[in-house]
Write a protein that holds these residues in place. Structure first.
Motif, PDB file in Angstrom:
ATOM      1  N   ALA A 124       0.828  -1.213   0.000  1.00 26.79           N
ATOM      2  CA  ALA A 124       0.000   0.000   0.000  1.00 26.79           C
ATOM      3  C   ALA A 124       0.859   1.258   0.000  1.00 26.79           C
ATOM      4  O   ALA A 124       1.655   1.463   0.918  1.00 26.79           O
ATOM      5  CB  ALA A 124      -0.920  -0.003   1.219  1.00 26.79           C
ATOM      6  N   PRO A 125       0.723   2.132  -1.017  1.00 25.57           N
ATOM      7  CA  PRO A 125       1.396   3.428  -0.976  1.00 25.57           C
ATOM      8  C   PRO A 125       0.872   4.261   0.196  1.00 25.57           C
ATOM      9  O   PRO A 125      -0.230   4.024   0.706  1.00 25.57           O
ATOM     10  CB  PRO A 125       1.018   4.064  -2.320  1.00 25.57           C
ATOM     11  CG  PRO A 125       0.694   2.902  -3.207  1.00 25.57           C
ATOM     12  CD  PRO A 125       0.045   1.897  -2.310  1.00 25.57           C
ATOM     13  N   LEU A 126       1.663   5.230   0.613  1.00 21.46           N
ATOM     14  CA  LEU A 126       1.303   6.080   1.748  1.00 21.46           C
ATOM     15  C   LEU A 126       0.887   7.451   1.239  1.00 21.46           C
ATOM     16  O   LEU A 126       1.579   8.072   0.430  1.00 21.46           O
ATOM     17  CB  LEU A 126       2.491   6.216   2.703  1.00 21.46           C
ATOM     18  CG  LEU A 126       3.051   4.901   3.267  1.00 21.46           C
ATOM     19  CD1 LEU A 126       4.243   5.183   4.173  1.00 21.46           C
ATOM     20  CD2 LEU A 126       1.978   4.114   4.004  1.00 21.46           C
ATOM     21  N   LEU A 127      -0.255   7.938   1.754  1.00 21.57           N
ATOM     22  CA  LEU A 127      -0.781   9.250   1.386  1.00 21.57           C
ATOM     23  C   LEU A 127      -0.761  10.138   2.620  1.00 21.57           C
ATOM     24  O   LEU A 127      -1.365   9.804   3.644  1.00 21.57           O
ATOM     25  CB  LEU A 127      -2.209   9.126   0.850  1.00 21.57           C
ATOM     26  CG  LEU A 127      -2.796  10.377   0.182  1.00 21.57           C
ATOM     27  CD1 LEU A 127      -2.123  10.638  -1.152  1.00 21.57           C
ATOM     28  CD2 LEU A 127      -4.304  10.231  -0.005  1.00 21.57           C
ATOM     29  N   CYS A 128      -0.048  11.240   2.522  1.00 17.64           N
ATOM     30  CA  CYS A 128       0.123  12.158   3.651  1.00 17.64           C
ATOM     31  C   CYS A 128      -0.585  13.475   3.324  1.00 17.64           C
ATOM     32  O   CYS A 128      -0.178  14.195   2.412  1.00 17.64           O
ATOM     33  CB  CYS A 128       1.614  12.392   3.892  1.00 17.64           C
ATOM     34  SG  CYS A 128       1.996  13.326   5.375  1.00 17.64           S
ATOM     35  N   GLU A 148      -2.875  11.322  10.741  1.00 18.18           N
ATOM     36  CA  GLU A 148      -2.820   9.914  10.341  1.00 18.18           C
ATOM     37  C   GLU A 148      -2.487   9.776   8.854  1.00 18.18           C
ATOM     38  O   GLU A 148      -3.083  10.445   8.003  1.00 18.18           O
ATOM     39  CB  GLU A 148      -4.154   9.231  10.627  1.00 18.18           C
ATOM     40  CG  GLU A 148      -4.146   7.744  10.317  1.00 18.18           C
ATOM     41  CD  GLU A 148      -5.481   7.082  10.617  1.00 18.18           C
ATOM     42  OE1 GLU A 148      -5.611   5.880  10.328  1.00 18.18           O
ATOM     43  OE2 GLU A 148      -6.397   7.770  11.117  1.00 18.18           O
ATOM     44  N   ILE A 149      -1.526   8.921   8.562  1.00 17.94           N
ATOM     45  CA  ILE A 149      -1.152   8.649   7.175  1.00 17.94           C
ATOM     46  C   ILE A 149      -2.056   7.547   6.628  1.00 17.94           C
ATOM     47  O   ILE A 149      -2.263   6.523   7.271  1.00 17.94           O
ATOM     48  CB  ILE A 149       0.326   8.231   7.078  1.00 17.94           C
ATOM     49  CG1 ILE A 149       1.223   9.443   7.366  1.00 17.94           C
ATOM     50  CG2 ILE A 149       0.652   7.656   5.706  1.00 17.94           C
ATOM     51  CD1 ILE A 149       2.690   9.167   7.277  1.00 17.94           C
ATOM     52  N   ARG A 150      -2.540   7.769   5.422  1.00 23.74           N
ATOM     53  CA  ARG A 150      -3.486   6.828   4.839  1.00 23.74           C
ATOM     54  C   ARG A 150      -2.760   5.814   3.962  1.00 23.74           C
ATOM     55  O   ARG A 150      -1.861   6.168   3.198  1.00 23.74           O
ATOM     56  CB  ARG A 150      -4.505   7.599   4.007  1.00 23.74           C
ATOM     57  CG  ARG A 150      -5.621   6.749   3.442  1.00 23.74           C
ATOM     58  CD  ARG A 150      -6.707   7.642   2.905  1.00 23.74           C
ATOM     59  NE  ARG A 150      -7.818   6.884   2.368  1.00 23.74           N
ATOM     60  CZ  ARG A 150      -8.932   7.425   1.891  1.00 23.74           C
ATOM     61  NH1 ARG A 150      -9.070   8.747   1.900  1.00 23.74           N
ATOM     62  NH2 ARG A 150      -9.894   6.671   1.416  1.00 23.74           N
ATOM     63  N   GLU A 151      -3.154   4.543   4.068  1.00 21.62           N
ATOM     64  CA  GLU A 151      -2.600   3.488   3.235  1.00 21.62           C
ATOM     65  C   GLU A 151      -3.594   3.161   2.123  1.00 21.62           C
ATOM     66  O   GLU A 151      -4.758   2.849   2.393  1.00 21.62           O
ATOM     67  CB  GLU A 151      -2.311   2.236   4.071  1.00 21.62           C
ATOM     68  CG  GLU A 151      -1.271   2.470   5.155  1.00 21.62           C
ATOM     69  CD  GLU A 151      -1.008   1.227   5.999  1.00 21.62           C
ATOM     70  OE1 GLU A 151      -1.346   0.114   5.532  1.00 21.62           O
ATOM     71  OE2 GLU A 151      -0.479   1.364   7.123  1.00 21.62           O
ATOM     72  N   GLN A 192       7.308   0.876   9.163  1.00 27.83           N
ATOM     73  CA  GLN A 192       7.030   1.884  10.180  1.00 27.83           C
ATOM     74  C   GLN A 192       8.008   3.050  10.078  1.00 27.83           C
ATOM     75  O   GLN A 192       7.632   4.212  10.239  1.00 27.83           O
ATOM     76  CB  GLN A 192       7.087   1.263  11.590  1.00 27.83           C
ATOM     77  CG  GLN A 192       6.660   2.206  12.713  1.00 27.83           C
ATOM     78  CD  GLN A 192       5.246   2.752  12.536  1.00 27.83           C
ATOM     79  OE1 GLN A 192       4.347   2.036  12.095  1.00 27.83           O
ATOM     80  NE2 GLN A 192       5.053   4.024  12.853  1.00 27.83           N
ATOM     81  N   GLN A 193       9.252   2.743   9.793  1.00 33.56           N
ATOM     82  CA  GLN A 193      10.266   3.785   9.618  1.00 33.56           C
ATOM     83  C   GLN A 193       9.913   4.690   8.435  1.00 33.56           C
ATOM     84  O   GLN A 193      10.085   5.912   8.495  1.00 33.56           O
ATOM     85  CB  GLN A 193      11.637   3.135   9.399  1.00 33.56           C
ATOM     86  CG  GLN A 193      12.792   4.120   9.349  1.00 33.56           C
ATOM     87  CD  GLN A 193      14.123   3.429   9.144  1.00 33.56           C
ATOM     88  OE1 GLN A 193      14.215   2.201   9.180  1.00 33.56           O
ATOM     89  NE2 GLN A 193      15.172   4.213   8.925  1.00 33.56           N
ATOM     90  N   LEU A 194       9.372   4.081   7.379  1.00 38.02           N
ATOM     91  CA  LEU A 194       8.955   4.863   6.214  1.00 38.02           C
ATOM     92  C   LEU A 194       7.792   5.785   6.577  1.00 38.02           C
ATOM     93  O   LEU A 194       7.760   6.961   6.167  1.00 38.02           O
ATOM     94  CB  LEU A 194       8.560   3.911   5.082  1.00 38.02           C
ATOM     95  CG  LEU A 194       8.079   4.546   3.778  1.00 38.02           C
ATOM     96  CD1 LEU A 194       9.161   5.417   3.163  1.00 38.02           C
ATOM     97  CD2 LEU A 194       7.638   3.472   2.783  1.00 38.02           C
ATOM     98  N   LYS A 195       6.851   5.281   7.360  1.00 39.26           N
ATOM     99  CA  LYS A 195       5.722   6.115   7.785  1.00 39.26           C
ATOM    100  C   LYS A 195       6.210   7.297   8.622  1.00 39.26           C
ATOM    101  O   LYS A 195       5.710   8.425   8.481  1.00 39.26           O
ATOM    102  CB  LYS A 195       4.726   5.279   8.593  1.00 39.26           C
ATOM    103  CG  LYS A 195       3.973   4.253   7.757  1.00 39.26           C
ATOM    104  CD  LYS A 195       2.953   3.484   8.577  1.00 39.26           C
ATOM    105  CE  LYS A 195       1.721   4.321   8.862  1.00 39.26           C
ATOM    106  NZ  LYS A 195       0.645   3.520   9.477  1.00 39.26           N
ATOM    107  N   GLU A 196       7.184   7.053   9.476  1.00 37.12           N
ATOM    108  CA  GLU A 196       7.719   8.141  10.304  1.00 37.12           C
ATOM    109  C   GLU A 196       8.413   9.194   9.458  1.00 37.12           C
ATOM    110  O   GLU A 196       8.331  10.398   9.759  1.00 37.12           O
ATOM    111  CB  GLU A 196       8.690   7.565  11.339  1.00 37.12           C
ATOM    112  CG  GLU A 196       7.996   6.734  12.421  1.00 37.12           C
ATOM    113  CD  GLU A 196       8.979   6.002  13.322  1.00 37.12           C
ATOM    114  OE1 GLU A 196      10.210   6.171  13.114  1.00 37.12           O
ATOM    115  OE2 GLU A 196       8.518   5.265  14.220  1.00 37.12           O
TER     116      GLU A 196
END
Length: 416
Positions: free
Chosen positions: A301-305, A311-314, A365-369
């Motif tokens: 799932a790509p991350l949408l900020c 909250e980051i959306r997947e 998780q590191q990528l989300k951060e």
């Protein structure tokens, strides 16, 4: 005066001349078949050897019969060197052998090079006679000749293998260049007033199965894709280059995302015969409506900020991977209203899956951060590059790394 000395000297000269003839034949780069004919003639006419079988090991480690003369085909086929000659490490006299199929020969000569068994030569006289067998009398000289010839044959095989390796290496280099030319660099990406595009590509091998692209569909819409083929190597690279061509031919401003995925699945099944599958994320952004419509076909799932939203959306709505089934059971597409400053990062599993020997670690998780603590796509991609480079230098990366980053710079003009 010893009358035998001139005879010995003459014999040595004759044998030296024979060795010289064989060496010259080898240096003229004759084929293996021509060399075997020369060997047979020399044994028969000069040394009185009438029955010969020569075995060498093939690349598959099995014994190949490369010469058989003075014996019937049935006699030759009856001998299994893997069994009948096993354990023979030095010249062996076969006069008293209990094996009937070997009794027609006088001796077996194992051929070694650098302590490796490379061949066997079975030899026997032209005809029975009294006194010392000419084959046994000349056995050491026959061994020298056989060693010269079989080592040459092995060297010739080695040369062929090296040429094939060089050819394959050259083909891989060309394939690598072609594939990397298919993956667009930042400088080759489209530039628009409403979208910033950034990318990152770190291939793990010469050729691989990652692909991403950004396509102008109309003056007000852009399509994009990131994909990963199951497996590695040339097969994956060829399939991915084919997939790229299909995407570019089908992806238009008017086709629905679900229809696009359905047709991609059909084309992929036709081309790969269900041998491989592709995970893919396909999206289209329309600057007038300000909407992003996408289908996630089994991809990470790509991350949408979104600015102001913690909250980051997947983005995981979609279908199974392409090529897994002849027909997709369901295909869901999602449409999202995009605000100015929204960032999206899509990636392949080489970015977030790291092999630490005893376990596979995930960097998701590191990528989300990183996405949470950066304010622009340029800053986010720089930190993602640093993360990927660390894993690569530490030897944790075991797959291609591909990242596509987007930043939407304008709100839509329609209130929908």
């Amino acid at each position: 005066m010893d009358n035998s000395r001139p005879n010995i000297v003459r014999l040595y000269k004759e044998r030296l001349n024979l060795l010289l003839d064989v060496t010259q034949t080898i240096n003229r780069r004759h084929s293996v078949e021509e060399l075997m004919q020369e060997f047979e003639t020399l044994l028969r006419e000069e040394l009185g050897v009438g029955r010969v079988i020569v075995y060498t090991r093939g690349d598959d480690n099995k014994w190949n019969q490369i010469l058989a003369c003075g014996v019937s085909q049935q006699q030759a086929d009856a001998i299994n060197p893997e069994v009948d000659l096993a354990g023979i490490t030095q010249i062996e006299n076969l006069a008293l052998t209990e094996q009937e199929k070997l009794s027609i020969f006088d001796a077996v000569i194992p051929i070694h090079h650098e302590f490796k068994l490379m061949g066997y030569v079975l030899v026997g006289d032209q005809e029975l006679g009294e006194g010392v067998s000419p084959t046994l009398r000349n056995i050491k000289f026959i061994q020298i000749l056989a060693n010269l010839i079989i080592v040459f044959i092995e060297n010739k095989k080695m040369q062929v293998r090296l040429l094939k390796q060089e050819s394959l290496k050259h083909e891989f280099e060309i394939a690598s260049q072609i594939q990397q030319s298919l993956v667009p660099k930042d400088s080759e990406m489209i530039t628009t007033s409403f979208l910033t595009v950034r990318s990152l590509y770190k291939p793990h091998q010469a050729v691989g199965g990652d692909y991403y692209d950004v396509l102008p569909l109309s003056p007000y819409s852009v399509g994009f894709c990131i994909a990963d083929v199951s497996g590695k190597g040339m097969g994956a690279a060829l399939l991915m280059s084919n997939f790229q061509a299909i995407v570019r031919s089908l992806f238009t401003a008017n086709i629905s995302m679900s229809r696009l995925v359905k047709e991609l699945n059909e084309r992929l099944n036709y081309n790969s015969k269900n041998d491989k599958f592709i995970t893919a994320f396909l999206g289209r952004y329309n600057k007038i409506t300000g909407r992003l419509t996408y289908v996630n076909a089994g991809h990470l799932a790509p991350l949408l900020c979104v600015p102001g939203v913690k909250e980051i959306r997947e983005l995981d709505t979609g279908s199974i991977a392409l090529g897994m089934l002849d027909e997709m059971p369901t295909i869901e597409e999602e449409s999202i209203r995009i605000r100015k400053g929204t960032r999206l990062v899509a990636f392949t599993d080489g970015l977030v899956e790291c092999d630490e020997g005893s376990r596979v670690r995930t960097s998701f998780q590191q990528l989300k951060e990183i996405m949470e603590h950066t304010v622009s796509i340029d800053e986010a991609m720089r930190r993602i590059d640093e993360m990927a480079e660390r894993d690569k230098l530490n030897g944790f990366a075991f797959d291609d790394i591909s990242v596509l980053g987007l930043e939407f710079k304008r709100n839509g003009t329609l209130p929908i």
